[in-house]
Scaffold this motif. Structure first.
Motif, short mmCIF file in Angstrom:
data_model
loop_
_atom_site.label_atom_id
_atom_site.label_comp_id
_atom_site.label_asym_id
_atom_site.label_seq_id
_atom_site.Cartn_x
_atom_site.Cartn_y
_atom_site.Cartn_z
N THR A 102 22.85 -2.53 10.39
CA THR A 102 22.56 -1.60 11.48
C THR A 102 22.80 -2.29 12.80
O THR A 102 22.47 -3.46 12.97
N ARG A 103 23.38 -1.56 13.76
CA ARG A 103 23.67 -2.18 15.05
C ARG A 103 23.19 -1.33 16.21
O ARG A 103 23.17 -0.10 16.12
N ASN A 104 22.78 -2.01 17.26
CA ASN A 104 22.37 -1.33 18.49
C ASN A 104 23.06 -2.01 19.66
O ASN A 104 22.99 -3.22 19.81
N THR A 105 23.75 -1.22 20.47
CA THR A 105 24.52 -1.80 21.57
C THR A 105 23.59 -2.17 22.72
O THR A 105 22.50 -1.60 22.87
N PRO A 106 23.98 -3.14 23.56
CA PRO A 106 23.07 -3.64 24.60
C PRO A 106 22.94 -2.70 25.79
O PRO A 106 23.61 -1.66 25.87
N ASP A 107 22.05 -3.11 26.71
CA ASP A 107 21.86 -2.40 27.98
C ASP A 107 21.39 -0.97 27.78
O ASP A 107 22.02 -0.02 28.27
N GLY A 108 20.30 -0.80 27.05
CA GLY A 108 19.71 0.52 27.04
C GLY A 108 19.30 1.10 25.71
O GLY A 108 18.82 2.22 25.66
N THR A 109 19.47 0.39 24.59
CA THR A 109 18.92 0.90 23.33
C THR A 109 17.48 0.42 23.22
O THR A 109 17.22 -0.78 23.18
N VAL A 110 16.56 1.37 23.21
CA VAL A 110 15.13 1.05 23.19
C VAL A 110 14.54 1.54 21.87
O VAL A 110 14.63 2.72 21.54
N ILE A 111 13.94 0.61 21.12
CA ILE A 111 13.30 0.94 19.86
C ILE A 111 11.86 0.47 19.94
O ILE A 111 11.60 -0.73 20.12
N ARG A 112 10.92 1.40 19.80
CA ARG A 112 9.52 1.00 19.89
C ARG A 112 9.00 0.55 18.53
O ARG A 112 9.55 0.93 17.48
N PRO A 113 7.93 -0.25 18.52
CA PRO A 113 7.34 -0.68 17.25
C PRO A 113 6.95 0.52 16.38
O PRO A 113 6.59 1.59 16.89
N GLY A 114 7.04 0.34 15.08
CA GLY A 114 6.68 1.40 14.16
C GLY A 114 7.80 2.38 13.90
O GLY A 114 7.61 3.37 13.19
N ALA A 115 9.00 2.13 14.43
CA ALA A 115 10.17 2.97 14.15
C ALA A 115 10.97 2.35 13.02
O ALA A 115 11.17 1.13 12.98
N TYR A 116 11.43 3.18 12.10
CA TYR A 116 12.25 2.69 10.97
C TYR A 116 13.70 3.07 11.19
O TYR A 116 14.02 4.22 11.50
N LEU A 117 14.60 2.09 11.05
CA LEU A 117 16.03 2.33 11.04
C LEU A 117 16.58 1.81 9.73
O LEU A 117 16.36 0.65 9.37
N GLY A 118 17.30 2.67 9.01
CA GLY A 118 17.83 2.28 7.71
C GLY A 118 19.07 1.42 7.80
O GLY A 118 19.38 0.86 8.86
N SER A 119 19.81 1.35 6.71
CA SER A 119 21.01 0.53 6.65
C SER A 119 22.19 1.27 7.30
O SER A 119 22.29 2.50 7.24
N ASP A 120 23.09 0.48 7.91
CA ASP A 120 24.34 1.00 8.45
C ASP A 120 24.14 2.10 9.49
O ASP A 120 24.97 3.00 9.62
N CYS A 121 23.04 2.04 10.23
CA CYS A 121 22.82 2.96 11.35
C CYS A 121 23.54 2.43 12.58
O CYS A 121 23.85 1.25 12.69
N ILE A 122 23.79 3.34 13.52
CA ILE A 122 24.39 2.97 14.79
C ILE A 122 23.55 3.57 15.91
O ILE A 122 23.30 4.78 15.92
N MET A 123 23.11 2.73 16.84
CA MET A 123 22.42 3.18 18.04
C MET A 123 23.25 2.81 19.25
O MET A 123 23.44 1.63 19.54
N MET A 124 23.78 3.81 19.94
CA MET A 124 24.56 3.56 21.14
C MET A 124 23.64 3.59 22.36
O MET A 124 22.60 4.25 22.37
N SER A 125 24.03 2.85 23.39
CA SER A 125 23.21 2.82 24.60
C SER A 125 23.71 3.83 25.61
O SER A 125 24.92 4.12 25.66
N PRO A 126 22.79 4.40 26.42
CA PRO A 126 21.34 4.28 26.27
C PRO A 126 20.82 5.28 25.24
O PRO A 126 21.29 6.42 25.18
N SER A 127 19.89 4.84 24.43
CA SER A 127 19.23 5.75 23.50
C SER A 127 17.83 5.21 23.23
O SER A 127 17.53 4.05 23.51
N PHE A 128 16.98 6.06 22.67
CA PHE A 128 15.56 5.74 22.54
C PHE A 128 15.02 6.28 21.22
O PHE A 128 15.24 7.45 20.89
N VAL A 129 14.35 5.41 20.47
CA VAL A 129 13.69 5.82 19.23
C VAL A 129 12.21 5.46 19.35
O VAL A 129 11.87 4.28 19.55
#
Length: 279
Positions: A102-129
């Protein structure tokens, strides 16, 4: 004692007046363990109890555990990227993401504690989970997307840019927003207030899915609220409003509705996954 019973006991004490200042190291260990279980996908804020998309139910004890992280922790100054912010917890440790592809691009991907991300996910910036959210394997969270508290996203979901998946944290008995496996949401969609989207459905750009807006299901020839059945293509249309005959509305008044039809082959092809993005 199980984690569920520990959280439930701590919730009872919190309701009886336990504060963050009074909480012990043992109490903190319980909610720390709870967050770790969420991040590992071992517990979830909602679960499907049958075959249909309407059978999702909230796990109340899980939502209470999330609330305890706000009630029994002090707001403190924290540092990230050279900026001081104030919250009850630091951002989620993402060291486990790389080993799952799983990958998250820099400068704006925000993941708070207690969030689950599975395998091979993509988080583009800016985004928030947000805390308590579940993002299934192979899911794409595109730029300017928000995934709210306790929202449940299935496997191979595609969220178009600027999409909002609402959170439902309270009341604890309410099921959160659910987007099942294989769903594609076009750019600018909004899914709120516990709405549930059935698997393999494709939703057009800028569609608002909320329990207050009717879904005209042309497949079953029915008007439904609060969910979109599986294998549908959905888009917004305007229908006549009950205030249309008011003098102020010259030419009539209209309100938004959602129309759902069969998914066509060319629509499926337009939303096809590119596996190269997830290798």
């Amino acid at each position: 004692m199980t984690l569920e019973s520990d959280v439930s006991d701590l919730w009872d004490r919190y309701r009886e007046g336990l504060t963050a200042a009074d909480a012990t190291a043992e109490d903190a260990a319980v909610i720390d363990e709870f967050l770790s279980a969420l991040e590992a996908g071992e517990v979830r804020a909602a679960e499907k109890t049958g075959d249909d998309v309407t059978t999702w139910e909230a796990n109340e004890w899980v939502k209470r555990g999330i609330l305890l992280n706000f009630g029994l922790r002090e707001t403190e100054p924290r540092e990230h990227g050279g900026v001081t912010y104030y919250d009850v917890l630091p951002l989620r440790d993402t060291a486990d993401l790389g080993e799952r592809g799983t990958r998250n691009t820099p400068d704006g991907t925000v993941i708070r504690p207690g969030a689950y991300l599975g395998s091979d996910c993509i988080m583009m910036s800016p985004s928030f989970v947000n805390m308590g959210a579940y993002v299934g394997d192979g899911t794409l969270v595109d730029s300017c997307d928000t995934v709210g508290s306790c929202a449940q996203l299935g496997e191979n979901v595609k969220l178009g840019a600027n999409t909002l998946i609402g959170g439902v944290l309270e009341p604890v008995e309410d099921a959160p927003v659910v987007v099942e496996d294989g769903v594609s949401l076009g750019a600018g969609c909004r899914v709120t207030s516990g709405f549930r989207v059935g698997e393999n459905s494709i939703v057009g750009e800028n569609t608002l899915l909320t329990p207050r807006i009717p879904v005209y299901d042309l497949v079953e020839e029915d008007v439904i609220y609060g969910h979109l059945p599986a294998d549908r293509r959905a888009f917004t249309r305007m229908v006549e409003s009950s205030v249309g005959d008011h003098d102020l509305f010259e030419g009539g008044a209209y309100k938004p509705a959602v129309v759902a039809t069969h998914v066509e082959e060319d629509t499926l092809e337009a939303t096809r996954r590119e596996d190269a993005l997830r290798e």
